[in-house]
Scaffold this active site. Sequence first.
Site, PDB file in Angstrom:
ATOM      1  N   CYS A   2       0.874  -1.262   0.088  1.00  0.00           N
ATOM      2  CA  CYS A   2      -0.104  -0.155  -0.089  1.00  0.00           C
ATOM      3  C   CYS A   2       0.888   1.248   0.217  1.00  0.00           C
ATOM      4  O   CYS A   2       2.080   1.297   0.132  1.00  0.00           O
ATOM      5  CB  CYS A   2      -0.988  -0.069   1.346  1.00  0.00           C
ATOM      6  N   ARG A  27       1.060   1.525  -6.161  1.00  0.00           N
ATOM      7  CA  ARG A  27       1.340   0.551  -4.961  1.00  0.00           C
ATOM      8  C   ARG A  27       0.134  -0.193  -4.422  1.00  0.00           C
ATOM      9  O   ARG A  27       0.269  -0.984  -3.443  1.00  0.00           O
ATOM     10  CB  ARG A  27       1.876   1.314  -3.794  1.00  0.00           C
ATOM     11  N   TRP A  75      -3.989  -1.956  -0.961  1.00  0.00           N
ATOM     12  CA  TRP A  75      -3.881  -3.046  -1.584  1.00  0.00           C
ATOM     13  C   TRP A  75      -4.446  -3.980  -0.463  1.00  0.00           C
ATOM     14  O   TRP A  75      -3.507  -4.358   0.547  1.00  0.00           O
ATOM     15  CB  TRP A  75      -2.711  -3.361  -2.116  1.00  0.00           C
ATOM     16  N   ASN A 101       0.911  -0.121   6.676  1.00  0.00           N
ATOM     17  CA  ASN A 101       1.069  -0.847   5.757  1.00  0.00           C
ATOM     18  C   ASN A 101       1.762  -2.043   6.382  1.00  0.00           C
ATOM     19  O   ASN A 101       2.661  -2.201   7.512  1.00  0.00           O
ATOM     20  CB  ASN A 101       2.312  -0.501   4.694  1.00  0.00           C
ATOM     21  N   GLY A 102       1.377  -3.321   5.835  1.00  0.00           N
ATOM     22  CA  GLY A 102       2.044  -4.651   6.507  1.00  0.00           C
ATOM     23  C   GLY A 102       0.837  -5.273   7.038  1.00  0.00           C
ATOM     24  O   GLY A 102      -0.269  -5.247   6.351  1.00  0.00           O
ATOM     25  N   GLU A 490       8.898 -14.669 -19.201  1.00  0.00           N
ATOM     26  CA  GLU A 490       8.559 -13.327 -18.926  1.00  0.00           C
ATOM     27  C   GLU A 490       7.480 -12.808 -19.564  1.00  0.00           C
ATOM     28  O   GLU A 490       6.767 -11.967 -19.536  1.00  0.00           O
ATOM     29  CB  GLU A 490       9.824 -12.348 -19.117  1.00  0.00           C
ATOM     30  N   LYS A 494       3.866 -11.059 -18.481  1.00  0.00           N
ATOM     31  CA  LYS A 494       3.581  -9.668 -18.769  1.00  0.00           C
ATOM     32  C   LYS A 494       1.869  -9.893 -19.428  1.00  0.00           C
ATOM     33  O   LYS A 494       1.285  -9.217 -19.252  1.00  0.00           O
ATOM     34  CB  LYS A 494       4.491  -9.060 -19.899  1.00  0.00           C
ATOM     35  N   GLU A 497      -0.331 -10.788 -16.323  1.00  0.00           N
ATOM     36  CA  GLU A 497      -0.613  -9.509 -15.664  1.00  0.00           C
ATOM     37  C   GLU A 497      -1.394  -8.495 -15.877  1.00  0.00           C
ATOM     38  O   GLU A 497      -2.334  -8.230 -15.326  1.00  0.00           O
ATOM     39  CB  GLU A 497       0.809  -8.995 -15.364  1.00  0.00           C
ATOM     40  N   HIS A 513       5.852 -32.992 -24.774  1.00  0.00           N
ATOM     41  CA  HIS A 513       5.995 -33.523 -23.488  1.00  0.00           C
ATOM     42  C   HIS A 513       4.771 -33.107 -22.548  1.00  0.00           C
ATOM     43  O   HIS A 513       4.755 -32.938 -21.572  1.00  0.00           O
ATOM     44  CB  HIS A 513       7.054 -33.447 -22.617  1.00  0.00           C
ATOM     45  N   LYS A 612       2.744  -2.868  -7.068  1.00  0.00           N
ATOM     46  CA  LYS A 612       4.100  -2.708  -7.824  1.00  0.00           C
ATOM     47  C   LYS A 612       5.106  -3.423  -6.724  1.00  0.00           C
ATOM     48  O   LYS A 612       5.903  -4.151  -7.065  1.00  0.00           O
ATOM     49  CB  LYS A 612       4.297  -1.245  -7.957  1.00  0.00           C
TER      50      LYS A 612
END
Length: 617
Positions: A2, A27, A75, A101-102, A490, A494, A497, A513, A612
Amino acid sequence: MCGIIGYVGKTDATPILLDGLQRLEYRGYDSSGLAVMNGGNRIDLRKCQGRLDNLRKLVGSRPVAGNCGLSHTRWATHGAPTDENAHPHLDQSGKLALVHNGVIENYQPLRKRLESEGHTFVSQTDSEVLAHLIGKHYEENTEGTAEMRLVHAVRASLGLIAGTYGIVAMHADAPGFLVGARLGSPLVVGLGKGENFLASDVGAIVAHTSDAIYLRDRDLVYLTQNDFKIETVEGGSSAFEVSHVDYTAEQAERGDYPHFMLKEIFEQPETVANAFRGRLSDDEASAKLGGLNLTPRELRDVERIVLVGCGTASHAAMVGEYLIESLARIPTEVETASEFRYRNPPLDKHTLIFVLSQSGETIDTLAALREGQRKGHRVLGIVNSVGSTIARESDGGSYLHCGPEIGVAATKSFTSQVTLLTLLALLLGRMRHLSMGEGQEILREIRALPEKIESILQQSEAIRQIALKYIDAPGMLFLGRQFNYPSALEGALKMKEISYIFASGHASAELKHGIIALVSKTLPSVFVAPRDSVFEKNVSTIEEVKARKGPVIAVTTEGSTEIESVADDVIYIPDTHECLTPILSVIPLQLLSYHFAVARGCDVDKPRNLAKSVTVE
């Protein structure tokens, strides 16, 4: 994860708090709120669920004014994104406001105890419990000034909780006074002239000051507009250093770009150059990484390397594994930070650990760093944020120097991390068996990267047209081999996300496979297939997909026109040394996911459920 900003000064706090939240919204953006202390020693609270614009409208219809305040963008961890669960939270008296935060792990027994004492809660959050706890201790201690009563109440309350926190609190009895503390969640003090700030990220205050103090774990700070004091949570002295912020507010703006993500993709010619600038040695055909704090003999004695990261950083680390083993012949492995901290892998005394994190605050990566050091190993950091916790606690390392990365989906930090890992592999390789001629060739290709990246970016519109062609696809497969297997991972990350479609990355040879069962007319496969040592193998795998009528998008090297006969769409990248291809091949994948998500109407800078900097476990 956050965002927090607090202000005390001479001007109206509300515009500063809202501007700071705008800069921190990446954030967390489930809800937001602010509390301002007005001239009547009363706290005015405004908060609501949803994006920051909702809070702006609320404040516009119900204005608040005052010279001291705190704010938060959330968040969600404990409790759904609702008006009630939004921060700031008040205590039982309504005179204390807190942002946090936390995660407070023992909040439930604390809440039950407080409820038994007559406290009434309006949210489901762990943070409101802390607000009530601080308020309780404040009311119970009647000695001293209101300011010091608040400081003591914060200390007493933090001594009772288990978990992590970055907090800012204020009390109506103590106008113009803020208290902050941190453990596991970042908090920065900003020093101005006649005004001071607290924030979870220096980006929130860089428009107002370039002087910052990055608090350490278990630091407690209290400040007024003209003064501040930093101590430990327990009440002891704490050393601190005033740092100069190395970027401007303009660098954290979108400019003429529609999204931060696109801006940051297009910054990569410059950010890759920044990663190697001043670090190349022509005389030695090698790299210079003085921040490692290791002598040549100590580097020569390294027999094993462990690279640790999360998400995009772990994909960069995978490229690093290929690089170091190929150029330096040192056994290297990649560990996911969240797993490394709970495993007990056998690491001998000649093992060197690197932790990778753009923010330098990733909680799992920080825990991995501390676990490595606890076992007596030297742990080095590869981070972007100067003054971050990982940068301070590591035994050395290197900065990316890629500037603020605001888009939640990492782009330029990946290519900068891979560039730095290339320099590390070159340095270690030249200490061992890599010849001067090979070193010189790699140096030439490293210097050519910015121009080659620029040529790929010029294909943005052509890549957008390819994205539009597959806009109705239910998902995508991303495949690559050797150095470009991590690029495929990656690329899939992307796409997941920011577009919310199914996407998975695999080593190309793994297709047969089991993965080939997914191939169909509606599911595109994106192959990263530059002209390298496994080019023909990749082409053969592409043909297996085409034989089953699966559409193929291929990323390959300029001049490899034969791939056009087997792929439906081809994106070309310039030729380079095989070990550098991931830096070039990932950029078309970034652009493909960006244009695909934009066309689908997704918010690419603030994708759902993400934030983020992951500072909670």
